[in-house]
Design a protein around this motif. Structure first.
Motif, PDB file in Angstrom:
ATOM      1  N   GLU A  23    -101.950  55.475  56.022  1.00 32.12           N
ATOM      2  CA  GLU A  23    -100.510  55.715  55.832  1.00 32.12           C
ATOM      3  C   GLU A  23    -100.152  55.711  54.352  1.00 32.12           C
ATOM      4  N   LEU A  24    -100.719  54.786  53.589  1.00 32.00           N
ATOM      5  CA  LEU A  24    -100.473  54.739  52.153  1.00 32.00           C
ATOM      6  C   LEU A  24    -101.031  55.990  51.481  1.00 32.00           C
ATOM      7  N   TYR A  25    -102.213  56.428  51.879  1.00 32.53           N
ATOM      8  CA  TYR A  25    -102.769  57.672  51.338  1.00 32.53           C
ATOM      9  C   TYR A  25    -101.819  58.835  51.612  1.00 32.53           C
ATOM     10  N   ARG A  26    -101.302  58.921  52.832  1.00 32.80           N
ATOM     11  CA  ARG A  26    -100.390  60.016  53.185  1.00 32.80           C
ATOM     12  C   ARG A  26     -99.136  59.989  52.312  1.00 32.80           C
ATOM     13  N   ALA A  27     -98.656  58.798  51.967  1.00 27.61           N
ATOM     14  CA  ALA A  27     -97.496  58.673  51.071  1.00 27.61           C
ATOM     15  C   ALA A  27     -97.852  59.154  49.664  1.00 27.61           C
ATOM     16  N   VAL A  28     -99.042  58.802  49.187  1.00 24.20           N
ATOM     17  CA  VAL A  28     -99.503  59.268  47.872  1.00 24.20           C
ATOM     18  C   VAL A  28     -99.641  60.791  47.895  1.00 24.20           C
ATOM     19  N   GLU A  29    -100.240  61.302  48.943  1.00 22.76           N
ATOM     20  CA  GLU A  29    -100.429  62.749  49.097  1.00 22.76           C
ATOM     21  C   GLU A  29     -99.079  63.475  49.056  1.00 22.76           C
ATOM     22  N   ALA A  30     -98.080  62.940  49.768  1.00 25.43           N
ATOM     23  CA  ALA A  30     -96.746  63.554  49.771  1.00 25.43           C
ATOM     24  C   ALA A  30     -96.126  63.527  48.378  1.00 25.43           C
ATOM     25  N   ALA A  31     -96.318  62.425  47.656  1.00 26.09           N
ATOM     26  CA  ALA A  31     -95.775  62.319  46.295  1.00 26.09           C
ATOM     27  C   ALA A  31     -96.449  63.331  45.369  1.00 26.09           C
ATOM     28  N   ILE A  32     -97.735  63.556  45.553  1.00 25.85           N
ATOM     29  CA  ILE A  32     -98.442  64.545  44.741  1.00 25.85           C
ATOM     30  C   ILE A  32     -97.918  65.942  45.049  1.00 25.85           C
ATOM     31  N   HIS A  33     -97.789  66.266  46.327  1.00 29.10           N
ATOM     32  CA  HIS A  33     -97.276  67.586  46.718  1.00 29.10           C
ATOM     33  C   HIS A  33     -95.849  67.811  46.228  1.00 29.10           C
ATOM     34  N   ALA A  34     -95.068  66.744  46.089  1.00 29.14           N
ATOM     35  CA  ALA A  34     -93.695  66.864  45.599  1.00 29.14           C
ATOM     36  C   ALA A  34     -93.643  67.286  44.131  1.00 29.14           C
ATOM     37  N   CYS A  35     -94.752  67.133  43.406  1.00 29.97           N
ATOM     38  CA  CYS A  35     -94.799  67.522  41.994  1.00 29.97           C
ATOM     39  C   CYS A  35     -94.795  69.038  41.822  1.00 29.97           C
ATOM     40  N   GLY A  36     -95.306  69.750  42.802  1.00 34.01           N
ATOM     41  CA  GLY A  36     -95.404  71.203  42.718  1.00 34.01           C
ATOM     42  C   GLY A  36     -96.624  71.687  43.473  1.00 34.01           C
ATOM     43  N   PRO A  37     -96.921  72.984  43.381  1.00 31.81           N
ATOM     44  CA  PRO A  37     -98.075  73.533  44.103  1.00 31.81           C
ATOM     45  C   PRO A  37     -99.383  72.913  43.637  1.00 31.81           C
ATOM     46  N   VAL A  38    -100.234  72.560  44.594  1.00 37.17           N
ATOM     47  CA  VAL A  38    -101.549  71.999  44.290  1.00 37.17           C
ATOM     48  C   VAL A  38    -102.588  72.615  45.219  1.00 37.17           C
ATOM     49  N   ILE A  39    -103.815  72.551  44.778  1.00 38.42           N
ATOM     50  CA  ILE A  39    -104.956  72.888  45.616  1.00 38.42           C
ATOM     51  C   ILE A  39    -105.633  71.571  45.951  1.00 38.42           C
ATOM     52  N   VAL A  40    -105.891  71.341  47.234  1.00 37.47           N
ATOM     53  CA  VAL A  40    -106.557  70.123  47.685  1.00 37.47           C
ATOM     54  C   VAL A  40    -108.045  70.428  47.816  1.00 37.47           C
ATOM     55  N   SER A  41    -108.864  69.630  47.145  1.00 35.12           N
ATOM     56  CA  SER A  41    -110.301  69.889  47.078  1.00 35.12           C
ATOM     57  C   SER A  41    -111.088  68.620  47.434  1.00 35.12           C
ATOM     58  N   PRO A  42    -111.341  68.396  48.721  1.00 31.43           N
ATOM     59  CA  PRO A  42    -112.117  67.216  49.115  1.00 31.43           C
ATOM     60  C   PRO A  42    -113.596  67.380  48.745  1.00 31.43           C
ATOM     61  N   SER A  43    -114.199  66.285  48.336  1.00 33.94           N
ATOM     62  CA  SER A  43    -115.637  66.238  48.089  1.00 33.94           C
ATOM     63  C   SER A  43    -116.151  64.940  48.703  1.00 33.94           C
TER      64      SER A  43
END
Length: 127
Positions: A23-43
């Motif tokens: 849940e905390l990760y999802r909140a961080v993820e939402a905050a990152i997406h709120a900054c603007g367009p991003v590409i998500v690149s899992p490794s």
């Protein structure tokens, strides 16, 4: 576990992590997406978020919180969330962080995400 083609997914990082840290990760993820367009690149090691020029932040849930990094033009040593900071290039520092509660994702941390987003857009190259 990576998919049949050997690619890691966000879900691979979330699987088996404590619910509160997912849940905390999802909140961080939402905050990152709120900054603007991003590409998500899992490794295998992290989930990197990339701007138009470069990756600028990483995040993933662990058994002890959400760990990741922020690429900034400065060190953030001195804040309890920052585990370490080291020069990465002539202009950038990689700041390793850990968040353990939603309260850690405060206005200060959000401002760091916004600052890192600008690095991902290449703003640090024009100053």
């Amino acid at each position: 576990m990576p998919d049949a083609d050997g690619r890691w997914t966000v879900e691979d990082h979330l699987r088996g992590a404590p619910v509160e840290y997912v849940e905390l990760y999802r909140a961080v993820e939402a905050a990152i997406h709120a900054c603007g367009p991003v590409i998500v690149s899992p490794s295998k090691t992290t989930i990197t978020f990339k701007g138009s020029r470069r990756g600028f932040v990483g995040a993933r849930p662990t058994r002890r919180g959400v760990r990741g990094y922020l690429d900034l033009t400065r060190s953030l040593v001195g804040d309890r969330r920052i585990l370490s900071s080291s020069p990465y290039t002539g202009r950038l520092h990689v700041n390793q962080y850990r968040l353990t509660t939603l309260a850690d994702l405060d206005d200060t941390f959000i401002s760091w995400l916004q600052e890192a987003y600008r690095v991902g857009q290449g703003d640090h190259l024009h100053g």
